[in-house]
Design an enzyme around this catalytic site. Structure first.
Site, PDB file in Angstrom:
ATOM      1  N   GLU A  76      39.540  43.317  48.173  1.00 24.66           N
ATOM      2  CA  GLU A  76      38.146  43.759  48.094  1.00 24.66           C
ATOM      3  C   GLU A  76      37.847  44.830  49.139  1.00 24.66           C
ATOM      4  OE1 GLU A  76      33.999  44.035  47.324  1.00 24.66           O
ATOM      5  OE2 GLU A  76      35.789  43.616  46.158  1.00 24.66           O
ATOM      6  N   HIS A 251      32.689  44.084  20.481  1.00 25.40           N
ATOM      7  CA  HIS A 251      33.571  45.113  21.035  1.00 25.40           C
ATOM      8  C   HIS A 251      34.495  45.669  19.947  1.00 25.40           C
ATOM      9  CE1 HIS A 251      35.611  47.382  24.022  1.00 25.40           C
ATOM     10  NE2 HIS A 251      36.696  46.634  24.085  1.00 25.40           N
ATOM     11  N   HIS A 309      44.527  49.359  29.606  1.00 27.05           N
ATOM     12  CA  HIS A 309      43.406  49.497  28.675  1.00 27.05           C
ATOM     13  C   HIS A 309      42.244  50.232  29.349  1.00 27.05           C
ATOM     14  CE1 HIS A 309      41.487  48.698  24.937  1.00 27.05           C
ATOM     15  NE2 HIS A 309      40.564  47.879  25.423  1.00 27.05           N
TER      16      HIS A 309
END
Length: 349
Positions: A76, A251, A309
């Site tokens: 993070e 989607h 993707h």
């Protein structure tokens, strides 16, 4: 002091670097979410009150209800460090380009828009943590990152044009099909972000059917309920199976509509020879993206394919932007027949 030409050369390099840098930030952000590190640090902008990941004792004193997982915390924080560097790059572009802001044709408005969007992205980054991965914020954060990338790319193209002409250039008007295709692409990006942020990527098993059915049980109202209250923690999602299935089906339908619009766009403009390469690339990129999406479903969303993707979606956006830019250039109406005629005239001459 830099002269005008030196400033333009530097600005072109910085804007192109911004495109590459933003793509990196987007992919690192997606990787952060895929390894469940989005809440690796429970506070913002620091991590357990520190600028670097602290030790376990310090973390427990700061947030006893959020045990430190060192790997996720570092993932993070690395994402935040890189994103901060992107903001510094935007500031550098503003400083270098400021002496040119009053020159006719210089894209100062694009630079200011870039600053506004990067500041908004910083706010979304903070809200992503403080609102505990609320899907609305996570989706908008992804769209904001893509917007930053597009602005860097558009700035680079405008700078190249300005360097050659030093004056505004008249533009062709786009046909309505371009607007439809761009709107559906934005919609599909939003649906992809919504699918990811609600952990609905494998809500449907199998393809082209979903869980063995062409139209499975779905809960559209819950799946696309955009005004739900902020929950305590959206890690791994909160929706039930039918709601996630609705998101996944949505989607897929969005991908189908986008594909039809791209085919219509290619059919409409294929006679324009200058557009053929970029239109072919657009269709090829879409086909690859669909293939990667299907593979993600069939192989249960492996990390590498999930990242690919997202990279494919980013690449599709870049190609669409280049296609729009090319289509708006004057003189982009030459058909194959017209070009052949001009060649004959040249031969006879």
């Amino acid at each position: 002091m830099l002269d005008v030409d030196a400033r333009l050369r530097l600005l072109k390099r910085l804007s192109l670097a911004g495109v590459v840098f933003t793509v990196t930030v987007i992919l690192v952000g997606v990787w952060t979410r895929l390894v469940d590190a989005g809440l690796g640090c429970p506070d913002w902008p620091g991590c357990y009150g520190r600028l670097v990941v602290p030790d376990v004792d310090t973390a427990n004193l700061h947030s006893p209800d959020a045990p430190l997982e060192t790997f996720k915390a570092w993932v993070e924080m690395v994402h935040r460090y890189i994103a901060s560097g992107l903001g510094m790059l935007v500031l550098a572009i503003l400083l270098v380009g400021m002496p040119l802001r009053r020159h006719a044709g210089y894209p100062w408005g694009v630079c200011l828009a870039l600053l506004a969007v990067i500041l908004l992205q910083g706010a979304f980054g903070a809200f992503t943590v403080t609102l505990q991965l609320w899907p609305q914020v996570v989706t908008l954060h992804l769209l904001g990152g893509i917007s930053v990338m597009l602005l860097f790319l558009w700035l680079h193209l405008r700078l190249r044009q300005y360097e050659r002409r030093r004056a505004p250039l008249a533009r062709r008007r786009l046909s309505p099909l371009w607007g439809v295709a761009m709107a559906l692409l934005v919609l599909q990006l939003g649906l992809g972000g919504w699918t990811s942020s609600n952990y609905a990527g494998i809500a449907c098993q199998g393809f082209p059917t979903c869980n063995g059915e062409w139209w499975p049980d779905t809960d559209w109202s819950e799946g696309f309920h955009l005004t739900q209250t902020v929950g305590p923690n959206y890690l791994h999602g909160k929706l039930h199976a039918e709601a996630r299935t609705a998101i996944q089906v949505g989607h897929r339908l969005g991908a189908l509509l986008l594909g039809l619009s791209l085919l219509a766009l290619a059919w409409r403009h294929w006679r324009e020879r200058r557009l053929r390469p970029v239109l072919a690339t657009l269709l090829g990129g879409y086909a690859i993206q669909v293939g990667v999406g299907v593979a993600n479903v069939l192989w249960w969303l492996p990390l590498g394919l999930a990242l690919l993707h997202t990279a494919g979606a980013v690449a599709l956006v870049i190609v669409m932007a280049l296609a729009v830019w090319q289509s708006r250039l004057p003189g982009c109406l030459t058909t194959a027949k017209e070009e052949q005629g001009s060649k004959k005239e040249w031969v006879h001459a």
